[in-house]
Design a protein around this motif. Sequence first.
Motif, mmCIF file in Angstrom:
data_model
loop_
_atom_site.group_PDB
_atom_site.id
_atom_site.type_symbol
_atom_site.label_atom_id
_atom_site.label_comp_id
_atom_site.label_asym_id
_atom_site.label_seq_id
_atom_site.Cartn_x
_atom_site.Cartn_y
_atom_site.Cartn_z
ATOM 1 N N VAL A 182 -6.044 -19.004 22.208
ATOM 2 C CA VAL A 182 -5.779 -18.049 21.498
ATOM 3 C C VAL A 182 -7.112 -17.306 21.184
ATOM 4 N N ILE A 183 -7.515 -15.928 21.503
ATOM 5 C CA ILE A 183 -8.669 -15.309 21.184
ATOM 6 C C ILE A 183 -8.263 -14.276 19.814
ATOM 7 N N GLN A 184 -8.774 -14.695 18.763
ATOM 8 C CA GLN A 184 -8.619 -13.692 17.554
ATOM 9 C C GLN A 184 -9.722 -12.836 17.607
ATOM 10 N N LEU A 185 -9.602 -11.468 17.948
ATOM 11 C CA LEU A 185 -10.393 -10.377 17.794
ATOM 12 C C LEU A 185 -10.437 -9.659 16.315
ATOM 13 N N VAL A 186 -11.470 -9.666 15.851
ATOM 14 C CA VAL A 186 -11.797 -9.016 14.431
ATOM 15 C C VAL A 186 -12.775 -7.959 14.711
ATOM 16 N N ARG A 187 -12.882 -7.064 13.644
ATOM 17 C CA ARG A 187 -13.845 -5.975 13.537
ATOM 18 C C ARG A 187 -14.011 -5.425 12.072
ATOM 19 N N ASP A 188 -15.107 -5.131 11.924
ATOM 20 C CA ASP A 188 -15.644 -4.600 10.495
ATOM 21 C C ASP A 188 -14.802 -3.738 10.016
ATOM 22 N N PRO A 189 -14.017 -3.984 8.765
ATOM 23 C CA PRO A 189 -12.984 -2.997 8.201
ATOM 24 C C PRO A 189 -13.476 -1.764 8.052
ATOM 25 N N ARG A 190 -14.787 -1.511 7.826
ATOM 26 C CA ARG A 190 -15.340 0.025 7.735
ATOM 27 C C ARG A 190 -15.218 0.799 8.937
ATOM 28 N N GLY A 191 -15.542 0.255 10.075
ATOM 29 C CA GLY A 191 -15.379 0.558 11.322
ATOM 30 C C GLY A 191 -13.953 0.889 11.655
ATOM 31 N N VAL A 192 -13.108 0.065 11.169
ATOM 32 C CA VAL A 192 -11.461 0.130 11.683
ATOM 33 C C VAL A 192 -11.009 1.319 10.775
ATOM 34 N N TYR A 193 -11.466 1.508 9.629
ATOM 35 C CA TYR A 193 -10.896 2.621 8.855
ATOM 36 C C TYR A 193 -11.417 3.954 9.415
ATOM 37 N N LEU A 194 -12.672 4.013 10.021
ATOM 38 C CA LEU A 194 -13.016 5.348 10.433
ATOM 39 C C LEU A 194 -12.128 5.613 11.909
ATOM 40 N N SER A 195 -11.917 4.447 12.573
ATOM 41 C CA SER A 195 -11.104 4.651 13.755
ATOM 42 C C SER A 195 -9.870 5.219 13.800
ATOM 43 N N ARG A 196 -9.145 4.737 12.585
ATOM 44 C CA ARG A 196 -7.873 5.222 12.574
ATOM 45 C C ARG A 196 -7.843 6.323 11.722
ATOM 46 N N LYS A 197 -8.803 6.793 11.095
ATOM 47 C CA LYS A 197 -8.790 8.242 10.449
ATOM 48 C C LYS A 197 -7.794 8.338 9.373
ATOM 49 N N VAL A 198 -7.613 7.292 8.568
ATOM 50 C CA VAL A 198 -6.388 7.197 7.493
ATOM 51 C C VAL A 198 -6.799 8.210 6.460
ATOM 52 N N THR A 199 -5.952 8.861 6.102
ATOM 53 C CA THR A 199 -6.165 9.800 4.974
ATOM 54 C C THR A 199 -5.772 9.610 3.671
ATOM 55 N N SER A 200 -4.986 8.848 3.406
ATOM 56 C CA SER A 200 -4.426 8.292 2.110
ATOM 57 C C SER A 200 -4.087 6.894 1.951
ATOM 58 N N ASP A 201 -3.679 6.547 0.708
ATOM 59 C CA ASP A 201 -3.426 5.150 0.454
ATOM 60 C C ASP A 201 -4.425 4.014 0.980
ATOM 61 N N VAL A 202 -5.771 4.313 1.475
ATOM 62 C CA VAL A 202 -6.642 3.794 1.942
ATOM 63 C C VAL A 202 -6.667 2.383 1.089
ATOM 64 N N CYS A 203 -6.818 2.337 -0.178
ATOM 65 C CA CYS A 203 -7.039 0.985 -0.792
ATOM 66 C C CYS A 203 -5.951 0.042 -0.703
ATOM 67 N N ASP A 204 -4.706 0.635 -0.890
ATOM 68 C CA ASP A 204 -3.346 -0.379 -0.471
ATOM 69 C C ASP A 204 -3.507 -1.001 0.930
ATOM 70 N N MET A 205 -3.554 -0.016 1.927
ATOM 71 C CA MET A 205 -3.971 -0.517 3.302
ATOM 72 C C MET A 205 -4.862 -1.602 3.551
ATOM 73 N N GLU A 206 -5.988 -1.232 2.935
ATOM 74 C CA GLU A 206 -7.198 -1.983 3.557
ATOM 75 C C GLU A 206 -6.980 -3.271 2.414
ATOM 76 N N LEU A 207 -6.570 -3.462 1.152
ATOM 77 C CA LEU A 207 -6.403 -4.347 0.531
ATOM 78 C C LEU A 207 -5.412 -5.510 1.258
ATOM 79 N N SER A 208 -3.994 -5.112 1.791
ATOM 80 C CA SER A 208 -3.307 -5.940 2.428
ATOM 81 C C SER A 208 -3.636 -6.506 3.555
#
Length: 381
Positions: free
Chosen positions: A217-243
């Motif tokens: 098993v290779i678990q791949l992780v990434r800086d969540p700040r970079g993930v947020y930008l890559s996904r271009k989330v426009t709403s509910d960022v707090c709930d999504m990132e918290l979960s």
Amino acid sequence: MKWQRFFLLGSVGLVSICILLSTVRNLVSINTNCPLSRVDKTTLQPTWPKNRVTSSNLSLNRDNKVHVIIFTRWKYGSTFTGEILNNNPDFTYFFEPIRREVYKNRKIHRGVFYQDLIPMLHNTLKCEFIDKNYTWWDEENKSLDCRYSKKLQNSILCEKSTIEKRDISAYLSKESRSRMVEEICRSVQHVAIKTVRVPDLKHLKSIVTDDSLNVKVIQLVRDPRGVYLSRKVTSDVCDMELSECDELKNNLNYWKDPPFWLKGRYMLLRYEDLADDPIEMVHIIYDFLGLPVPETVKSWLRINILKMSSSSKSAYSWRTKITYKTMVTVQRYCMDLLLMAGYKPVNSEKDLTNLKIPSIRKFSYPLMPNITFGVAKPNTV
């Protein structure tokens, strides 16, 4: 007296030959133990060392057959990571085989749902498709990923009719398609799958503990700040990132304190490390799998070396593109994950755009819990 001189000269010659052979042997030993050469920034041509597969790696492989699960989430760099195995002719690679079932059953409770999906991943690694109620390569779903699997690309399943421009697989029965996928899967030695839709490593326990498989098993992780930008989330960022950050933090506990069934079978990989130094990280990944790096993967890296340089820059592009307010929000909700995975908090708006201040701590690879060597720890710098 002549025979004595002959004997003396012969002895001297023999000693000289022995000394010469010893010197050559030492030089070869020195060369093979040299550290990995870095990419020449001028020519952008990677210099490859000899394969570094060790006896300790190989001892983990039964008959050298490997079954790999890339365990990650959406927009973590998993497509690029999967290509490291997809370009190996000894692998059959499957791109997210459960995603169609996820799309069709979004409202099903996650815990119950994944109990039903794990057998599908399990059978995919075992190359068992005949008489299974899987639909991800059926005609009506049009979800056979010819774009992502080189083994499927080269099969009749991905060929198109010259008359109707339709996939030839559309003319085949479900049983025929299943049999073909199974034959393709079994045609090479190793199998790899990528999944971004399994939330917890514990769901994989039944697969990893299957004695008939040799699962890594290779678990791949990434800086969540970079993930947020890559996904271009426009709403509910707090709930999504918290979960999501809570889920990832829980999964990283498997790295810090691994259960018995993951020891020696798990490696943590950060996307930023792969983007920064793909040549070294590819070798580390293959060392973990107990396999040599094939020439096809080396060639793929050489061809894509400029693209990889761009990937390294994009891994940190969030620092110049994300707003400070948004970054603070994501960082606050994901602080525990950031610290656990070796990412550095940004403390001011000025520091955010100052790329001379690193946003990541260095890790000593491989990041894998191992019965012999213990759990890898991050460096303090």
